[in-house]
Design a protein around this motif. Sequence first.
Motif, mmCIF file in Angstrom:
data_model
loop_
_atom_site.group_PDB
_atom_site.id
_atom_site.type_symbol
_atom_site.label_atom_id
_atom_site.label_comp_id
_atom_site.label_asym_id
_atom_site.label_seq_id
_atom_site.Cartn_x
_atom_site.Cartn_y
_atom_site.Cartn_z
ATOM 1 N N THR A 123 0.868 -1.170 0.000
ATOM 2 C CA THR A 123 0.000 0.000 0.000
ATOM 3 C C THR A 123 0.905 1.221 0.000
ATOM 4 O O THR A 123 1.791 1.337 0.836
ATOM 5 C CB THR A 123 -0.918 0.005 1.237
ATOM 6 O OG1 THR A 123 -1.702 -1.194 1.224
ATOM 7 C CG2 THR A 123 -1.832 1.216 1.225
ATOM 8 N N VAL A 124 0.686 2.104 -0.988
ATOM 9 C CA VAL A 124 1.527 3.282 -1.164
ATOM 10 C C VAL A 124 0.678 4.525 -0.922
ATOM 11 O O VAL A 124 -0.407 4.655 -1.470
ATOM 12 C CB VAL A 124 2.107 3.350 -2.597
ATOM 13 C CG1 VAL A 124 3.066 4.513 -2.726
ATOM 14 C CG2 VAL A 124 2.771 2.046 -2.982
ATOM 15 N N VAL A 145 3.259 17.118 -5.208
ATOM 16 C CA VAL A 145 4.712 16.966 -5.244
ATOM 17 C C VAL A 145 5.048 15.895 -6.270
ATOM 18 O O VAL A 145 4.175 15.199 -6.769
ATOM 19 C CB VAL A 145 5.304 16.572 -3.864
ATOM 20 C CG1 VAL A 145 5.028 17.641 -2.829
ATOM 21 C CG2 VAL A 145 4.774 15.232 -3.398
ATOM 22 N N ASP A 146 6.331 15.748 -6.576
ATOM 23 C CA ASP A 146 6.787 14.704 -7.484
ATOM 24 C C ASP A 146 6.791 13.391 -6.708
ATOM 25 O O ASP A 146 7.799 13.016 -6.105
ATOM 26 C CB ASP A 146 8.181 15.057 -8.018
ATOM 27 C CG ASP A 146 8.619 14.145 -9.137
ATOM 28 O OD1 ASP A 146 7.759 13.544 -9.813
ATOM 29 O OD2 ASP A 146 9.840 14.042 -9.357
ATOM 30 N N ALA A 147 5.645 12.693 -6.683
ATOM 31 C CA ALA A 147 5.466 11.515 -5.837
ATOM 32 C C ALA A 147 5.816 10.246 -6.598
ATOM 33 O O ALA A 147 5.198 9.918 -7.603
ATOM 34 C CB ALA A 147 4.024 11.458 -5.342
ATOM 35 N N GLU A 148 6.818 9.512 -6.078
ATOM 36 C CA GLU A 148 7.279 8.285 -6.722
ATOM 37 C C GLU A 148 7.800 7.331 -5.656
ATOM 38 O O GLU A 148 8.367 7.757 -4.660
ATOM 39 C CB GLU A 148 8.382 8.610 -7.726
ATOM 40 C CG GLU A 148 8.861 7.442 -8.525
ATOM 41 C CD GLU A 148 9.827 7.845 -9.635
ATOM 42 O OE1 GLU A 148 10.399 6.934 -10.238
ATOM 43 O OE2 GLU A 148 10.015 9.048 -9.888
ATOM 44 N N LYS A 171 4.831 5.984 -10.093
ATOM 45 C CA LYS A 171 4.791 7.438 -9.962
ATOM 46 C C LYS A 171 3.358 7.920 -10.109
ATOM 47 O O LYS A 171 2.644 7.493 -11.013
ATOM 48 C CB LYS A 171 5.668 8.079 -11.033
ATOM 49 C CG LYS A 171 5.717 9.578 -10.947
ATOM 50 C CD LYS A 171 6.661 10.154 -11.975
ATOM 51 C CE LYS A 171 6.721 11.662 -11.842
ATOM 52 N NZ LYS A 171 7.625 12.261 -12.814
ATOM 53 N N LEU A 172 2.953 8.807 -9.209
ATOM 54 C CA LEU A 172 1.645 9.439 -9.310
ATOM 55 C C LEU A 172 1.726 10.550 -10.348
ATOM 56 O O LEU A 172 2.478 11.512 -10.177
ATOM 57 C CB LEU A 172 1.207 10.016 -7.957
ATOM 58 C CG LEU A 172 -0.111 10.790 -7.949
ATOM 59 C CD1 LEU A 172 -1.283 9.881 -8.300
ATOM 60 C CD2 LEU A 172 -0.321 11.446 -6.589
ATOM 61 N N GLU A 173 0.993 10.393 -11.436
ATOM 62 C CA GLU A 173 0.978 11.395 -12.508
ATOM 63 C C GLU A 173 -0.066 12.472 -12.245
ATOM 64 O O GLU A 173 0.113 13.613 -12.647
ATOM 65 C CB GLU A 173 0.710 10.725 -13.858
ATOM 66 C CG GLU A 173 1.783 9.742 -14.287
ATOM 67 C CD GLU A 173 3.040 10.424 -14.787
ATOM 68 O OE1 GLU A 173 2.939 11.524 -15.369
ATOM 69 O OE2 GLU A 173 4.130 9.863 -14.602
ATOM 70 N N GLY A 174 -1.177 12.107 -11.606
ATOM 71 C CA GLY A 174 -2.209 13.089 -11.311
ATOM 72 C C GLY A 174 -3.558 12.449 -11.037
ATOM 73 O O GLY A 174 -3.736 11.242 -11.170
ATOM 74 N N LEU A 203 -1.358 6.767 -12.994
ATOM 75 C CA LEU A 203 -0.108 6.268 -12.435
ATOM 76 C C LEU A 203 0.804 5.783 -13.558
ATOM 77 O O LEU A 203 0.342 5.223 -14.540
ATOM 78 C CB LEU A 203 -0.362 5.083 -11.501
ATOM 79 C CG LEU A 203 -1.228 5.310 -10.276
ATOM 80 C CD1 LEU A 203 -1.637 3.981 -9.668
ATOM 81 C CD2 LEU A 203 -0.474 6.146 -9.263
ATOM 82 N N ASP A 204 2.098 5.984 -13.369
ATOM 83 C CA ASP A 204 3.104 5.381 -14.228
ATOM 84 C C ASP A 204 3.651 4.187 -13.456
ATOM 85 O O ASP A 204 4.270 4.336 -12.404
ATOM 86 C CB ASP A 204 4.218 6.383 -14.537
ATOM 87 C CG ASP A 204 5.296 5.816 -15.438
ATOM 88 O OD1 ASP A 204 5.643 4.626 -15.286
ATOM 89 O OD2 ASP A 204 5.811 6.568 -16.272
ATOM 90 N N VAL A 205 3.402 2.983 -13.961
ATOM 91 C CA VAL A 205 3.828 1.753 -13.305
ATOM 92 C C VAL A 205 4.883 1.096 -14.184
ATOM 93 O O VAL A 205 4.565 0.497 -15.208
ATOM 94 C CB VAL A 205 2.638 0.794 -13.085
ATOM 95 C CG1 VAL A 205 3.093 -0.471 -12.380
ATOM 96 C CG2 VAL A 205 1.530 1.473 -12.299
ATOM 97 N N GLY A 206 6.130 1.280 -13.835
ATOM 98 C CA GLY A 206 7.216 0.687 -14.604
ATOM 99 C C GLY A 206 7.248 1.118 -16.051
ATOM 100 O O GLY A 206 7.582 0.328 -16.922
ATOM 101 N N GLY A 207 6.873 2.374 -16.311
ATOM 102 C CA GLY A 207 6.894 2.892 -17.668
ATOM 103 C C GLY A 207 5.573 2.783 -18.413
ATOM 104 O O GLY A 207 5.434 3.296 -19.524
#
Length: 107
Positions: free
Chosen positions: A38-39, A45-48, A57-60, A68-72
């Motif tokens: 759980t993240v 902020v630049d959340a990763e 990474k949370l994109e928005g 979300l960006d999950v492994g690209g």
Amino acid sequence: MTTLTRRFAAVTAAVVLGLGGLTACSTDNVDCTTNACTVTFDRGVDAESSVLGVDVKLEGVENGQVKLDVGGTVVSVPVDGSTQANGFDISVQKVTDAEVVVRIQTS
């Protein structure tokens, strides 16, 4: 192989596998079990985070969708919904003005 050697090998393997769940996640905003994390992402902020061997990474957040960006691979997950990407099941557990909470587990 002697019985003692086999027992030592079994204990060593169990310890290594047991520690694997503890080291599956790499940041303070992550809470993990053996195959799921759980993240909690801070918004604005630049959340990763690195989770289960993949960068997330949370994109928005927009129109009830968390991007979300999950492994690209960029995915959109509905608030209180789920999707799959790169061998993971991804669900959004909570969205507030301050944070987004996502659960990621192996499929």
